[in-house]
Scaffold this motif. Structure first.
Motif, PDB file in Angstrom:
ATOM      1  N   MET A 607      60.449 -12.780  60.760  1.00  0.00           N
ATOM      2  CA  MET A 607      61.838 -13.209  60.572  1.00  0.00           C
ATOM      3  C   MET A 607      62.058 -14.632  61.067  1.00  0.00           C
ATOM      4  O   MET A 607      62.833 -15.389  60.495  1.00  0.00           O
ATOM      5  CB  MET A 607      62.784 -12.242  61.298  1.00  0.00           C
ATOM      6  N   LYS A 611      62.656 -19.971  60.098  1.00  0.00           N
ATOM      7  CA  LYS A 611      63.867 -20.499  60.703  1.00  0.00           C
ATOM      8  C   LYS A 611      63.552 -21.768  61.506  1.00  0.00           C
ATOM      9  O   LYS A 611      62.416 -21.986  61.939  1.00  0.00           O
ATOM     10  CB  LYS A 611      64.506 -19.444  61.610  1.00  0.00           C
ATOM     11  N   THR A 615      65.463 -21.155  67.065  1.00  0.00           N
ATOM     12  CA  THR A 615      66.064 -19.897  66.612  1.00  0.00           C
ATOM     13  C   THR A 615      65.436 -18.740  67.386  1.00  0.00           C
ATOM     14  O   THR A 615      64.220 -18.688  67.554  1.00  0.00           O
ATOM     15  CB  THR A 615      65.850 -19.697  65.101  1.00  0.00           C
ATOM     16  N   TYR A 665      69.494 -15.715  65.709  1.00  0.00           N
ATOM     17  CA  TYR A 665      69.103 -15.360  64.338  1.00  0.00           C
ATOM     18  C   TYR A 665      70.280 -14.717  63.587  1.00  0.00           C
ATOM     19  O   TYR A 665      70.977 -13.873  64.133  1.00  0.00           O
ATOM     20  CB  TYR A 665      67.920 -14.389  64.376  1.00  0.00           C
ATOM     21  N   PRO A 666      70.565 -15.153  62.348  1.00  0.00           N
ATOM     22  CA  PRO A 666      69.761 -16.109  61.576  1.00  0.00           C
ATOM     23  C   PRO A 666      70.123 -17.573  61.823  1.00  0.00           C
ATOM     24  O   PRO A 666      69.259 -18.430  61.798  1.00  0.00           O
ATOM     25  CB  PRO A 666      70.050 -15.710  60.136  1.00  0.00           C
ATOM     26  N   ASP A 667      71.413 -17.869  62.094  1.00  0.00           N
ATOM     27  CA  ASP A 667      71.764 -19.290  62.211  1.00  0.00           C
ATOM     28  C   ASP A 667      73.049 -19.505  63.011  1.00  0.00           C
ATOM     29  O   ASP A 667      73.764 -20.478  62.799  1.00  0.00           O
ATOM     30  CB  ASP A 667      71.926 -19.907  60.812  1.00  0.00           C
TER      31      ASP A 667
END
Length: 792
Positions: A607, A611, A615, A665-667
């Motif tokens: 995952m 990124k 992250t 995560y994610p942003d």
């Protein structure tokens, strides 16, 4: 398969209707073990009235038989042997039954599936629809019960009116009977009169007597008919009373008890007890009125005996009405507040028992005393089978006697045990691998109720939900597992305290989700992805398809007796550790959606790979009970934090301390998620204590990645590492790794990375152009080898 899972959750009449769909024509075991396969077949595509469709039906039959045989062959082990034989038998049975009429098989299965769908839909509308629909369903059921009460009230009023008519008629009959006796006495006295006068008077009296006796004969027949008719009306009323009582005690009260049991696992609060009491009080009123009427009928019969079956009829009615009262009194003696199901010795606990008929039968006029004793599972079985007339105890409970009190304002009759304590416990011999935390006891509450001034005396008993007795807090985890399994999978009317040894994985998921939601105090429970992760852990599987687990079963041994592969703890111990950690320290972050939690190491790396640097995500530790770790591109996984760590410094503050962490995560910027939980820093004035000392602050520090990374090496000498990096530095200085634009060539850079990996004898988690690797190559290119701190 989804329909079958829901069908298994049906309760009450709906469950009975579902079970009635199956039999020798189509065994329920076939539906269970081939649930997904059955629901995926095109049964509806077969036209039952078209003989040309028989070939299609025959193919479905053959496929069904083949699937059963395949399922049978997959069974192994001791338990699987019996199932293998059973499934093979069903395959042969279905083949011989429907081989000549395959359309009948299709008709049967279509009827079953459509009926299940209807029952599930009705249950869904009643229990899990919108709030308005649920209220409508409850109101409708309550309206039906109240309507039945109105019918009973009218029927009771009618028999009361008929009884009064009978009484008036009988009283007039007795008057006329006395008149007939008076006439007979007069006739007897005529012998003293002169013959002429005697003849005249005798003729008149004889005529009068004949008239009265004829009336008495007709009236006696009429009275007997009135009595028989009234008895028939009472029989009808008692039938309605029994039906209403069965509905309230065997369905509504049982459902309440089931909700109370599920509340022990975190289900919705049971509630609704006041409504149940109002119904029980109405039942008590109506039953008692009818009993009084029957008693008056008996009195009238004794007052004026007439030839016929009345005595037998009234005796039967009296026996029936007494049985109904007994069932009402004994069944409505319930535990309103259960004792704790994990019961620690030498620890105070409480419980409340209640009689749902309240003050209607005047039980409170002679306040009963309730006694509480703890009994074993075997003793509970004997009590329910009436094999034991006295209550043997398996331990000693202090403060175990309490008098029931009637509260006028609420109309409740209850006993509150506020300060009980289990002084000691006597355990039985355990079976096989069973531990003390798997042994079940129950608290037995018993009393004696007198009704109608000791005219009726009832000895009442009620058992608590199963309790597991522990002597140390370290046993709490395993004891809770026993309680959760029992609460989730116990069936109504079971022999104490039988539960299935294996359950379908979706059933266990429902229980785990209920427990998790309750501990988090929010609607955010376990998602489908979370449940897949748990299935992978439970079954040591790598499949990420939820459907793959729907037919799988989990045994009690897998749940909390056998350790997970490569670990020294069970599946439940790991899950419960997560629950405890979240409940005590991380509940707000879970409810905010900040914790992914149920993600393994490889999933976390996959995952994060795509990124930006900085992250991170939060995942539960695989190797430690009640641990959570931060995974990010720089370090991948920090040493897990536990309850002990968070009692020193909170998760939010620890994340704030690490400047490497930028995005959740994610942003999501980390401050956007966690800032509201940061501890405000102390200013100098606050930090300086009155006595002149400055208060220090704790702050989390993680070593710089490159130093952290290389200090872990114990297999290489410092000289070897230096020379290897200097060789890499030389390559860079000769620009052999630069492309036409002066940037690093990815393919050559990967070669160097692999070379470094070989030297270090461990992978350098990549991609190469990550923040860490880029810093390394930049340092080498600038020939700032000293930045590597050779003096470590």
């Amino acid at each position: 398969m989804a329909m079958w899972i829901q069908a298994q959750q049906l309760q009450g009449e709906a469950l009975h209707q579902m079970q009635a769909l199956y039999g020798q024509h189509f065994p329920i075991e076939v539906r269970h073990y081939l649930a997904q396969w059955i629901e995926n077949q095109p049964w509806d595509s077969v036209e039952l009235d078209n003989p040309a469709e028989e070939a299609k039906a025959k193919r479905l039959l053959d496929n069904l038989v083949a699937e059963l045989q395949r399922k049978a062959q997959l069974q192994s082990g001791e338990d699987g042997f019996l199932l293998k034989i059973k499934l093979g038998h069903y395959a042969n049975q279905l083949k011989s039954t429907y081989d000549r009429c395959p359309l009948e098989l299709v008709r049967c299965i279509k009827h079953i599936l459509h009926s299940e769908q209807r029952l599930v839909q009705e249950a869904t509308n009643a229990s899990s629809g919108s709030e308005g629909q649920t209220m409508d369903s409850l109101s409708q059921r309550h309206q039906q019960i109240n309507q039945a009460f109105e019918e009973l009230r009218l029927a009771t009023q009618e028999t009361e009116n008929e009884l009064r008519k009978l009484q008036h008629s009988q009283e007039y009959f007795i008057i006329q009977y006395q008149e007939n006796l008076r006439i007979q006495a007069q006739l007897s006295s005529l012998s003293s009169l002169p013959p002429a006068e005697r003849t005249q008077r005798e003729t008149t009296l004889q005529s009068k007597r004949t008239t009265v006796e004829a009336w008495l004969a007709r009236e006696a027949s009429t009275l007997q008919k009135y009595r028989l008719d009234l008895s028939a009306q009472h029989q009808k009323t008692l039938g309605l009373l029994r039906k209403q009582q069965t509905l309230i005690l065997d369905e509504e009260l049982i459902q309440w008890k089931r909700r109370q049991q599920l509340a022990g696992n975190g289900g919705p609060h049971e509630g609704g007890l006041d409504v149940l009491q109002s119904w029980c009080e109405k039942l008590a009123d109506l039953i008692w009125q009818n009993r009084q009427q029957i008693r008056r009928c008996e009195h009238l019969t004794q007052q004026l005996p007439l030839p016929g079956p009345m005595e037998e009829l009234l005796s039967k009615l009296n026996s029936d009405i007494t049985d109904i009262i007994s069932a009402l009194v004994t069944s409505t003696f319930i535990i309103e507040k259960q004792p704790p199901q994990v019961l620690k010795t030498q620890t105070k606990f409480a419980a409340t028992v209640r009689l749902l008929v309240g003050g209607k039968l005047n039980v409170h006029m002679n306040p009963p005393q309730v006694k509480a004793v703890i009994v074993s599972e075997q003793q509970a079985k004997a009590l329910l089978k009436n094999e034991s007339t006295h209550s043997e105890s398996s331990g000693e409970i202090l403060n175990n006697n309490c008098v029931m009190e009637y509260h006028q304002t609420t109309g409740t009759l209850s006993a509150h045990f506020r300060n009980m304590s289990l002084k000691r416990i006597k355990r039985s011999d355990r079976r096989g691998a069973e531990s003390v935390t798997e042994e079940k006891f129950t608290v037995l509450f018993e009393s004696q109720f007198s009704v109608a001034g000791n005219e009726l005396v009832f000895h009442v008993k009620t058992l608590s939900l199963p309790v597991v007795v522990i002597v140390h807090g370290s046993q709490d985890n395993n004891a809770t597992a026993t309680v959760l399994w029992d609460n989730a999978f116990a069936e109504p009317g079971r022999v104490p305290f039988v539960v299935p040894d294996k359950v379908l994985w979706p059933q266990l998921c429902e229980a785990l989700d209920m427990k998790y939601k309750a501990e988090m105090h929010s609607g955010r429970g376990l998602s489908e992805d979370n449940l897949v992760f748990l299935a992978q852990k439970a079954f040591t599987s790598s499949s990420s398809n939820p459907e793959d687990y729907h037919n799988m079963t989990m045994s009690w041994a897998q749940f909390n007796r056998e350790s997970l592969p490569g670990r020294n703890f069970t599946f439940w111990q790991w899950f419960d550790g997560v629950v405890e950690l979240m409940k005590k320290h991380l509940k707000p972050h879970w409810n905010d959606g900040a914790i992914l939690g149920f993600v393994n190491k490889q999933q976390a790396q996959d995952m994060l790979m795509s990124k930006p640097n900085g992250t991170f995500l939060l995942r539960f530790s695989d190797s430690e009970i009640g641990g959570i770790t931060i995974a990010w591109r720089l370090v991948w996984n920090l040493l897990p934090y536990t309850t002990k760590d968070f009692s020193i410094r909170s998760l939010a503050d620890r994340i704030s301390d690490l400047n490497h962490l930028l995005f959740l995560y994610p942003d999501r910027p980390k401050d956007e998620v966690f800032a509201k939980y940061y501890t405000p820093p102390l200013c100098m004035y606050q930090a300086k204590a009155v006595d002149g000392y400055v208060k220090p602050q704790i702050k989390q520090v993680v070593p710089d990645f490159f130093i952290f990374y290389f200090t872990q090496l114990h297999v290489m000498s410092l000289t070897t590492i230096k020379m290897s990096l200097l060789n890499v530095s030389a390559l860079v200085r000769n620009d052999t790794m630069l492309d036409a634009d002066g940037d690093f060539d990815l393919e050559d850079t990967m070669d160097v990375a692999r070379h470094v990996e070989e030297l270090l004898r461990r992978p350098m988690v990549s991609p190469i152009l990550s923040y860490t690797s880029h810093s390394l190559w930049t340092a080498i290119r600038l020939q700032d080898v000293s930045c590597l701190n050779w003096s470590f």
